[in-house]
Design a protein around this motif. Structure first.
Motif, mmCIF file in Angstrom:
data_model
loop_
_atom_site.group_PDB
_atom_site.id
_atom_site.type_symbol
_atom_site.label_atom_id
_atom_site.label_comp_id
_atom_site.label_asym_id
_atom_site.label_seq_id
_atom_site.Cartn_x
_atom_site.Cartn_y
_atom_site.Cartn_z
ATOM 1 N N HIS A 25 -30.064 3.243 -24.568
ATOM 2 C CA HIS A 25 -30.179 3.603 -25.983
ATOM 3 C C HIS A 25 -29.100 4.603 -26.413
ATOM 4 C CE1 HIS A 25 -32.259 6.996 -24.051
ATOM 5 N NE2 HIS A 25 -31.951 7.673 -25.142
ATOM 6 N N TYR A 28 -29.777 8.670 -32.484
ATOM 7 C CA TYR A 28 -29.248 9.038 -33.799
ATOM 8 C C TYR A 28 -30.183 10.055 -34.417
ATOM 9 C CZ TYR A 28 -26.019 5.090 -33.775
ATOM 10 O OH TYR A 28 -25.005 4.219 -33.478
ATOM 11 N N SER A 58 -38.351 -2.523 -38.815
ATOM 12 C CA SER A 58 -37.873 -2.497 -37.436
ATOM 13 C C SER A 58 -37.513 -3.894 -36.942
ATOM 14 C CB SER A 58 -38.943 -1.894 -36.532
ATOM 15 O OG SER A 58 -38.514 -1.907 -35.208
ATOM 16 N N MET A 62 -34.568 -3.201 -31.472
ATOM 17 C CA MET A 62 -33.546 -2.316 -32.032
ATOM 18 C C MET A 62 -33.920 -0.837 -31.879
ATOM 19 S SD MET A 62 -31.903 -2.547 -35.794
ATOM 20 C CE MET A 62 -30.524 -1.566 -36.283
ATOM 21 N N TYR A 63 -35.203 -0.521 -31.891
ATOM 22 C CA TYR A 63 -35.669 0.867 -31.832
ATOM 23 C C TYR A 63 -36.589 1.069 -30.637
ATOM 24 C CZ TYR A 63 -34.150 0.777 -36.707
ATOM 25 O OH TYR A 63 -33.422 0.622 -37.851
ATOM 26 N N PRO A 66 -40.913 4.413 -33.614
ATOM 27 C CA PRO A 66 -40.733 4.761 -35.022
ATOM 28 C C PRO A 66 -39.994 6.092 -35.166
ATOM 29 C CG PRO A 66 -42.969 5.221 -34.342
ATOM 30 C CD PRO A 66 -42.307 4.523 -33.189
ATOM 31 N N PRO A 67 -39.365 6.328 -36.318
ATOM 32 C CA PRO A 67 -38.708 7.614 -36.530
ATOM 33 C C PRO A 67 -39.736 8.739 -36.553
ATOM 34 C CG PRO A 67 -38.699 6.321 -38.542
ATOM 35 C CD PRO A 67 -39.273 5.456 -37.472
#
Length: 79
Positions: A25, A28, A58, A62-63, A66-67
């Motif tokens: 990963h 960011y 999402s 890709m992630y 969750p943020p």
């Protein structure tokens, strides 16, 4: 994605920062500065917020998750 921050009352600045690439990963972090907490809360209830996040679903793989929202109060600021 498109930013709608400049039109929001109380917005001061935004930075999207990219960390080092890890094996699986890249981290960011987004840093947004607001005039006060009420301005930030107003933005989260605004049309500008909805427009900026409308396509942010999402993508599979890709992630990592969750943020996470973390809020801080400035203790010292140097300009």
């Amino acid at each position: 994605r498109d930013s709608h921050l400049k039109q929001v009352p109380g917005f001061v600045s935004f930075a999207l920062m990219k960390g080092a690439e890890r094996g699986d990963h890249v981290l960011y972090a987004s840093h947004t500065l607001w005039a006060d907490e009420e301005s930030f809360k107003g933005w989260t209830r605004s049309e500008a917020f909805r427009a900026a996040h409308k396509g942010a679903k999402s993508s599979e793989g890709m992630y990592l998750g969750p943020p996470v929202l973390e809020c801080f109060d400035a203790v010292q600021v140097l300009d």
